[in-house]
Design a protein around this motif. Structure first.
Motif, short mmCIF file in Angstrom:
data_model
loop_
_atom_site.label_atom_id
_atom_site.label_comp_id
_atom_site.label_asym_id
_atom_site.label_seq_id
_atom_site.Cartn_x
_atom_site.Cartn_y
_atom_site.Cartn_z
N ASP A 220 -11.63 116.72 65.56
CA ASP A 220 -12.71 117.24 65.05
C ASP A 220 -12.27 118.08 63.39
O ASP A 220 -11.36 117.96 63.20
N ASP B 18 -13.33 120.60 61.54
CA ASP B 18 -13.29 122.44 62.00
C ASP B 18 -11.94 122.98 62.16
O ASP B 18 -12.43 124.22 61.96
N SER C 203 -10.98 123.61 65.27
CA SER C 203 -10.18 123.75 66.47
C SER C 203 -10.31 123.42 67.00
O SER C 203 -9.57 123.94 68.16
N ARG D 170 -14.38 127.68 64.54
CA ARG D 170 -14.57 127.05 63.24
C ARG D 170 -15.14 128.30 63.00
O ARG D 170 -15.70 129.62 62.67
#
Ligand SMILES: Nc1nc2c(ncn2[C@@H]2O[C@H](COP(=O)(O)OP(=O)(O)O)[C@@H](O)[C@H]2O)c(=O)[nH]1
Ligand SMILES: [Mg+2]
Length: 268
Positions: free
Chosen positions: A122, A124, A126, A240
C-alpha cells in the motif's frame, strides 16, 4: 549490580521494523514492488524514498495509478524521471476500478517485464519498507510461493491508533475468511505480500474475480489450492496519517461474499 540493557527506542525500537542485510546476490534479485494509488499525493514521495533507500539494487517500483484527481500520477512520473525507468515505473489507468483490478494489472505487467518476485504494498505508510529485505530473504531461503508480511504471527503488531473495535473487526474478518475457506493462514486479509513469479503465472491474474479488497483473500486461496507454500513474517502495521481510506460499503460486501463464492467454486 549490573545495569539492565536500556529498552530500545526510536523508529526501530520495534524488532518487526528493523532492516536486515542480505547477501549481495540475494539483494540483486529482480523484485518489483507494485503499489496501487488513488489520491496518495501526500504519501507517495515518502514511500518512494524509503524503497529507493533500501540496499536492494534489484528492486523496482511500479506505481499503478487510477487517474487520481489529486495528481498522484504526475508525482509518480516525476519520481520515474528522478530515479530512471529501470527503478521507478508508472502504470496510468483510465479510472478508479478498485484495488484488486489495479493490483492484477500491475502484477501482470511486473511479471511480463521480468520480475522474479512481486511485492504488493500500500502507498499509505501502513506497510514498513524496512521489512522488504527480510521478506525477500525468507522467500529465497524457503522457496515459498508467497511470503506474507503478517500482522497475526508471533511478533506482529498493530498500530496503537487502532482501538479495540477495529482490532476485533480485523481479527474477525481474518477468522471469517479463514474458516469458510478452511485455511490456517494467519493474515489472509493482509495486503503486504511477496509473490514468486511462477506462483503468479499459475494463479492467472487475468481470471481473478475480485475488484476490491477481497483480492487479498482470493489470491492467497488460489495459491494454496495450487499447492504453493505460504510463509508469514511478522510486521508492524501502522495506520495511515495522511489522506483517506478508500474502503467503502461495496468493497466490504464483496469481501463478505467472496469466501463463499470461492468455496462454492472449488467444490464444483
Ligand atoms: N489504483 C488504485 N488504488 C487504490 C484503489 N483503492 C485503493 N487503492 C490504494 O490501495 C491502497 C490501500 O488502500 P487504503 O485506502 O489505504 O485501504 P485501507 O488501508 O484498507 O483503508 C492505497 O495505496 C490506496 O491508494 C483503486 O481503486 N485504485
Ligand atoms: Mg490503508
Amino acid at each position: 549490580m549490573p545495569s539492565m540493557p536500556s529498552k530500545p527506542s526510536g523508529p526501530d525500537a520495534n524488532p518487526a521494523s528493523r532492516a536486515v542485510a542480505l547477501p549481495a546476490d540475494w539483494a540483486a534479485t529482480p523484485l518489483t514492488v507494485v503499489m496501487p494509488t488513488y489520491n496518495e499525493a501526500g504519501n507517495l514521495p515518502g514511500m518512494v524514498r524509503a524503497l529507493m533507500a533500501l540496499d536492494l539494487p534489484g528492486l523496482r517500483l511500479l506505481v499503478v495509478d487510477d487517474s487520481s484527481p489529486d495528481g498522484t500520477g504526475e508525482i509518480a512520473d516525476r519520481h520515474a524521471r528522478e530515479f530512471g525507468p529501470e527503478r521507478v515505473g508508472v502504470l496510468h489507468r483510465a479510472g478508479k476500478e478498485g484495488l484488486g483490478r489495479a493490483y492484477a494489472a500491475g502484477m501482470a505487467q511486473a511479471v511480463a517485464d521480468g520480475a522474479r518476485y512481486v511485492l504488493q504494498m500500500d502507498a499509505d505508510g501502513s506497510h514498513p519498507a524496512s521489512k522488504v529485505p527480510q521478506m525477500l530473504g525468507v522467500a529465497l531461503a524457503t522457496g515459498a510461493g508467497v511470503t506474507l508480511g503478517s500482522r497475526y504471527v508471533e511478533g506482529g503488531t498493530l498500530s496503537d491508533a487502532w482501538g479495540a473495535h477495529r482490532r476485533l473487526l480485523s481479527r474477525w474478518a481474518n477468522a471469517y475468511a479463514g474458516t469458510i475457506l478452511g485455511t490456517r493462514v494467519r493474515d489472509i486479509t493482509g495486503g503486504f505480500n511477496l509473490w514468486r513469479e511462477d506462483a503468479l503465472r499459475a494463479i492467472d491474474l487475468a481470471s481473478v474475480d475480485s475488484a476490491g479488497y477481497s483480492f487479498q483473500v482470493e489470491m492467497k486461496y488460489r495459491a494454496l489450492r495450487r499447492g504453493y507454500g505460504v510463509m508469514e513474517v511478522p510486521i508492524h502495521f501502522e495506520d495511515r496519517t495522511v489522506g483517506e481510506s478508500k474502503m467503502n460499503l461495496m468493497v466490504q460486501l464483496e469481501s463478505v461474499a467472496m469466501p463463499w463464492k470461492l468455496r462454492a467454486r472449488s467444490r464444483r
